[in-house]
Design a protein around this motif. Structure first.
Motif, PDB file in Angstrom:
ATOM      1  N   ARG A 423       7.891   2.228  -3.028  1.00 45.50           N
ATOM      2  CA  ARG A 423       8.337   2.736  -1.730  1.00 45.50           C
ATOM      3  C   ARG A 423       7.641   4.048  -1.381  1.00 45.50           C
ATOM      4  O   ARG A 423       7.286   4.291  -0.223  1.00 45.50           O
ATOM      5  CB  ARG A 423       9.858   2.914  -1.739  1.00 45.50           C
ATOM      6  CG  ARG A 423      10.621   1.599  -1.610  1.00 45.50           C
ATOM      7  CD  ARG A 423      12.107   1.824  -1.586  1.00 45.50           C
ATOM      8  NE  ARG A 423      12.816   0.572  -1.307  1.00 45.50           N
ATOM      9  CZ  ARG A 423      14.127   0.414  -1.413  1.00 45.50           C
ATOM     10  NH1 ARG A 423      14.890   1.437  -1.795  1.00 45.50           N
ATOM     11  NH2 ARG A 423      14.684  -0.752  -1.139  1.00 45.50           N
ATOM     12  N   ALA A 424       7.453   4.889  -2.372  1.00 43.60           N
ATOM     13  CA  ALA A 424       6.757   6.153  -2.114  1.00 43.60           C
ATOM     14  C   ALA A 424       5.335   5.887  -1.628  1.00 43.60           C
ATOM     15  O   ALA A 424       4.822   6.580  -0.738  1.00 43.60           O
ATOM     16  CB  ALA A 424       6.736   7.005  -3.386  1.00 43.60           C
ATOM     17  N   HIS A 425       4.698   4.874  -2.206  1.00 41.10           N
ATOM     18  CA  HIS A 425       3.343   4.515  -1.756  1.00 41.10           C
ATOM     19  C   HIS A 425       3.367   4.007  -0.323  1.00 41.10           C
ATOM     20  O   HIS A 425       2.539   4.417   0.508  1.00 41.10           O
ATOM     21  CB  HIS A 425       2.770   3.459  -2.694  1.00 41.10           C
ATOM     22  CG  HIS A 425       1.513   2.812  -2.189  1.00 41.10           C
ATOM     23  ND1 HIS A 425       0.352   3.518  -1.977  1.00 41.10           N
ATOM     24  CD2 HIS A 425       1.254   1.517  -1.840  1.00 41.10           C
ATOM     25  CE1 HIS A 425      -0.581   2.694  -1.528  1.00 41.10           C
ATOM     26  NE2 HIS A 425      -0.059   1.477  -1.428  1.00 41.10           N
ATOM     27  N   TYR A 426       4.323   3.125  -0.011  1.00 42.74           N
ATOM     28  CA  TYR A 426       4.415   2.598   1.344  1.00 42.74           C
ATOM     29  C   TYR A 426       4.719   3.697   2.369  1.00 42.74           C
ATOM     30  O   TYR A 426       4.255   3.641   3.514  1.00 42.74           O
ATOM     31  CB  TYR A 426       5.510   1.533   1.415  1.00 42.74           C
ATOM     32  CG  TYR A 426       5.186   0.249   0.688  1.00 42.74           C
ATOM     33  CD1 TYR A 426       3.868  -0.109   0.407  1.00 42.74           C
ATOM     34  CD2 TYR A 426       6.204  -0.604   0.272  1.00 42.74           C
ATOM     35  CE1 TYR A 426       3.578  -1.281  -0.261  1.00 42.74           C
ATOM     36  CE2 TYR A 426       5.918  -1.788  -0.395  1.00 42.74           C
ATOM     37  CZ  TYR A 426       4.604  -2.117  -0.670  1.00 42.74           C
ATOM     38  OH  TYR A 426       4.318  -3.288  -1.327  1.00 42.74           O
ATOM     39  N   GLU A 427       5.502   4.689   1.953  1.00 40.66           N
ATOM     40  CA  GLU A 427       5.905   5.751   2.875  1.00 40.66           C
ATOM     41  C   GLU A 427       4.953   6.938   2.869  1.00 40.66           C
ATOM     42  O   GLU A 427       5.165   7.921   3.588  1.00 40.66           O
ATOM     43  CB  GLU A 427       7.326   6.212   2.519  1.00 40.66           C
ATOM     44  CG  GLU A 427       8.368   5.116   2.735  1.00 40.66           C
ATOM     45  CD  GLU A 427       9.711   5.440   2.095  1.00 40.66           C
ATOM     46  OE1 GLU A 427       9.810   6.526   1.461  1.00 40.66           O
ATOM     47  OE2 GLU A 427      10.637   4.615   2.201  1.00 40.66           O
ATOM     48  N   GLY A 428       3.913   6.879   2.033  1.00 43.03           N
ATOM     49  CA  GLY A 428       2.927   7.947   2.003  1.00 43.03           C
ATOM     50  C   GLY A 428       3.418   9.233   1.391  1.00 43.03           C
ATOM     51  O   GLY A 428       2.958  10.322   1.776  1.00 43.03           O
ATOM     52  N   THR A 430       3.366   9.981  -2.053  1.00 44.73           N
ATOM     53  CA  THR A 430       2.909  10.149  -3.433  1.00 44.73           C
ATOM     54  C   THR A 430       2.207  11.500  -3.599  1.00 44.73           C
ATOM     55  O   THR A 430       1.831  12.161  -2.623  1.00 44.73           O
ATOM     56  CB  THR A 430       1.951   9.021  -3.826  1.00 44.73           C
ATOM     57  OG1 THR A 430       0.838   9.006  -2.915  1.00 44.73           O
ATOM     58  CG2 THR A 430       2.650   7.677  -3.773  1.00 44.73           C
ATOM     59  N   VAL A 431       2.023  11.905  -4.864  1.00 41.15           N
ATOM     60  CA  VAL A 431       1.366  13.173  -5.180  1.00 41.15           C
ATOM     61  C   VAL A 431       0.191  12.905  -6.114  1.00 41.15           C
ATOM     62  O   VAL A 431       0.039  11.813  -6.657  1.00 41.15           O
ATOM     63  CB  VAL A 431       2.358  14.157  -5.839  1.00 41.15           C
ATOM     64  CG1 VAL A 431       3.488  14.499  -4.885  1.00 41.15           C
ATOM     65  CG2 VAL A 431       2.914  13.576  -7.144  1.00 41.15           C
ATOM     66  N   VAL A 440       6.126  10.553  -7.614  1.00 38.55           N
ATOM     67  CA  VAL A 440       5.286   9.383  -7.883  1.00 38.55           C
ATOM     68  C   VAL A 440       3.839   9.812  -7.703  1.00 38.55           C
ATOM     69  O   VAL A 440       3.445  10.283  -6.631  1.00 38.55           O
ATOM     70  CB  VAL A 440       5.608   8.213  -6.932  1.00 38.55           C
ATOM     71  CG1 VAL A 440       4.665   7.043  -7.186  1.00 38.55           C
ATOM     72  CG2 VAL A 440       7.061   7.794  -7.077  1.00 38.55           C
ATOM     73  N   ALA A 441       3.060   9.671  -8.765  1.00 38.76           N
ATOM     74  CA  ALA A 441       1.648  10.032  -8.708  1.00 38.76           C
ATOM     75  C   ALA A 441       0.819   8.791  -8.421  1.00 38.76           C
ATOM     76  O   ALA A 441       1.108   7.705  -8.923  1.00 38.76           O
ATOM     77  CB  ALA A 441       1.201  10.669 -10.015  1.00 38.76           C
TER      78      ALA A 441
END
Length: 715
Positions: A423-428, A430-431, A440-441
């Motif tokens: 979800r973090a990837h989909y929502e942009g 990530t770090v 989330v890296a």
């Protein structure tokens, strides 16, 4: 009024079903044969008043003649057709495709959900919904169902198989299934329904989804590059999970066939060769309406059933949404016994045998939920502009009464950490580095795609996306593992990360490749095609396959091995703990200790030879040896260059030497032309390597590995 099929073709089929000719109908209607022929050939249609006469002649109502969305009930009854024995005397001991899989509901969930994902109607943006229903029948409910499937007609065939079960593996399974039904008075049905899917479209015999599933073997009919299946074996899990080899089907079509879409029904049974009343039968059988176009009207084809019929067959669907229902008759789950605690004492053996019930419906329920959450959590996850592709649920009944309520499989519950990462990837959000709990890296990992046809070179570099996050306290999946997936978001590969430093915090990782990395990612389509060819029938890893060798080259799998290596290295960089600058604890500890000082050894002036000090080896997904080695380096001004050599241990004679597919330095050294050059002043070094499977004279699981360090050129 909504109408279905054109009048001419519809009337022609009704006459065949009723066993009537055009002349017979013309005589009953007091019309010329030419008039009926004109209707059949679509040159004209009858007047409304004649429609009523046609309805009476066919034994149906006038509404059926007007709408033509179903067949009349006149003519040949529903029956079983058993394929005759081969004229040359050949015999089959069962469907070989079914032996590719175990009778395991978790394997069934993986294969059927994958097929439903491949058949999802994507234009509307909605997920495909897959429901599993476990239903145990006893008493009157069991009797009514056996009557509906014409059990008395099947019993002689099952009896023949049971009598010869000692000679056939399939026969022993069938015999056990029949005995369980009679001795325990129960039958377990397992139904798989999908909605918002294509349904079994196409003709009964010509190319199409229906024929590929019901009539043929090893026909996948998958066209999309992101499709999961490619062997046509997945559907065999349906019949493999049935102890009776029997599956009933009801499909709602996304495109009309014969002018209609709802309640297209057929049954298929898979048995070994058998002899009944002196006649040999080859194996498969079909439940349907006899096809008047077949010789002697024997071959059964699908029919458009009424609601009463599908209800008696336990095939009633929810609404008119396209999709297919598969009913596995006599479901069993042999693999469920593998994870039971073994009997530890001799007196426990009888109790353990009694506890081994492959038809435990509550256990089946939980194993289905576990499998769906483990393999399809990503397909059920959405975020940002990305929507879920899949919804799944499981329910369990006994004689229509709820035993376990319907349970919606929630990816947040089953895989909380990986779901958060996706979800973090989909929502942009990530770090680049993990600095706080819950982050989330993300890191891009290259997949170097080869040119097809055995041509040397690289087609292009596809950037896969690696996501890493800390594992939550409530678990949810094995720690320190990477789940790899492509376009349909089913987890294909699960692998640990070797060589992690001691004290690494537990993490979970996801690798998105192909269309899963984004449809706009460079070479996403080519990556899908390449990785799909690299999957075996189980679709549980990427590696060397015959298709990969034929379409690309025998060494193409090394591109995947390199992707794995790059992924593992990126994971280790992301989870590495930063070195602390605070040395107060160390100073305090040193003051509290008494250290005996020894005279410093004289540094040798000549060349020194490093020694292999520690070795870890595991077998990789492709059968290669994966090695991590530590080297001890003596003090000296000149350190000899060493060559790592991998060999197979043998009892006598020379040890066969294995080639390295990969060799990389980790610490304290560099790799140049297959040799290790050590960093001046280093006291220890570490390197990793993976052997080339094509250089193995025997399978890795049947061998032992020896690794040596040799000076010079390693000879």
């Amino acid at each position: 009024m909504e109408t279905g099929e054109e009048f001419g073709p519809w009337l022609a089929r009704q006459l065949k079903l009723a066993g009537k000719s055009q002349a017979d109908l013309a005589k009953e209607l007091n019309l010329t044969r030419a008039a009926v022929s004109a209707w059949i050939s679509k040159r004209s249609v009858p007047r409304p008043t004649v429609m009523e006469d046609i309805a009476r002649a066919l034994g149906t109502d006038v509404g059926t003649v007007h709408t033509r969305t179903t067949d009349t009930q006149a003519g040949l009854p529903i029956s079983w057709y058993h394929r005759p024995g081969y004229p040359d005397g050949g015999r089959d001991g069962g469907n070989a495709a079914a032996f590719a899989f175990d009778a395991d509901v978790q394997v069934l969930a993986r294969e059927t959900c994958q097929n439903s994902l491949d058949e999802r109607l994507a234009d509307n943006g909605r997920p495909v919904r897959v429901r599993y229903t476990i239903h145990e029948l006893t008493g009157e409910s069991l009797d009514a169902f056996r009557k509906a499937i014409l059990w008395d007609d099947l019993l002689p065939h099952y009896s023949s198989v049971s009598e010869n079960s000692g000679h056939q593996k399939v026969g022993r399974v069938v015999d056990a299934g029949v005995r369980d039904m009679y001795e325990k008075g129960r039958l377990v049905l397992l139904r798989v329904d999908d909605y918002n899917a294509s349904g079994l479209t196409g003709d009964d015999y010509d190319d199409g989804r229906f024929a590929a599933v019901v009539r043929r073997q090893l026909d996948s009919l998958k066209t999309g590059r992101s499709a999961g299946g490619s062997y046509g074996l997945g559907k065999a899990t349906l019949w493999a999970t049935s102890a009776l080899g029997l599956v009933l089907i009801n499909s709602t079509l996304s495109a009309p066939h014969e002018g209609r879409t709802e309640r297209r029904v057929i049954g298929r049974m898979e048995l070994p060769w058998r002899q009944v009343d002196g006649k040999g039968y080859a194996g498969p059988a079909w439940l349907g309406r006899p096809d008047p176009d077949s010789p002697g009207a024997e071959i059964a084809r699908s029919w458009w059933a009424d609601e009463e019929m599908v209800e008696s067959l336990h095939l009633t669907r929810d609404g008119d949404e396209p999709g297919t229902s598969f009913l596995i008759v006599g479901a069993h789950d042999v693999a469920s016994l593998d994870d039971r605690a073994p009997a530890r004492e001799p007196e426990d053996l009888d109790r353990a045998d009694d506890a081994g019930d492959t038809r435990d419906i509550e256990r089946m329920h939980q194993r289905l939920v576990d499998a769906l959450g483990r393999d399809f959590w990503a397909a059920m996850t959405g975020g940002g502009a990305r929507l879920p592709l899949l919804e799944t649920s499981v329910r369990t009944l006994r004689n229509g009464n709820v035993v376990v309520p319907e349970q919606q499989v929630d990816p947040v519950v089953e895989q909380p950490s990986r779901t958060r990462a996706l979800r973090a990837h989909y929502e942009g959000s990530t770090v680049d580095r993990l600095t706080e709990v819950g982050q989330v890296a993300a890191r891009k990992v290259p997949l170097r795609l080869p040119l097809s046809g055995g041509v040397r070179g690289t087609l292009g570099i596809h950037q896969a996306i690696l996501l890493v996050t800390a594992q939550t306290e409530d678990g949810g999946g094995d720690k320190n593992e990477v789940h790899s997936l492509r376009g349909n978001r089913m987890t294909v590969k699960k692998s640990g990360v070797p060589g992690l430093p001691l004290g690494t915090n537990p993490f979970q990782a996801v690798l998105l490749v192909g269309e899963a990395a984004g449809e706009s990612a460079p070479f996403a389509d080519e990556a899908e095609e390449f990785l799909r060819a690299a999957e075996p029938p189980e679709h549980d890893r990427w590696g060397q396959t015959e298709e990969l060798t034929l379409r690309w080259s025998p060494s193409a799998y090394r591109r995947i091995a390199l992707l794995t290596t790059e992924t593992n290295n990126a994971v280790k960089e992301l989870v590495a703990r930063p070195k602390s600058a605070n040395r107060e604890g160390g100073e305090s500890l040193r003051k509290a200790l008494t250290v005996n000082k020894r005279t410093k050894a004289k540094r040798p002036s000549g060349p020194v030879v490093p020694e292999l000090d520690a070795l870890q080896a595991t077998i990789g997904d492709e059968g290669e040896w994966q090695v991590t080695a530590e080297v001890k380096i003596p003090r000296g001004d000149e350190i000899v260059t060493m060559v790592p050599v991998a060999q197979l241990d043998v009892r006598s004679g020379g040890r066969p030497r294995l080639a390295w597919a990969e060799l990389e330095a980790v610490d304290g050294c560099e790799v140049e032309d297959g040799a290790l050059r050590f960093t001046p002043g280093a006291r220890r070094a570490m390197f990793r390597g993976a052997t080339d499977v094509t250089s193995h004279p025997v399978r890795t699981t049947l061998s032992r590995l020896v690794v040596e360090l040799r000076s010079g050129k390693g000879e």
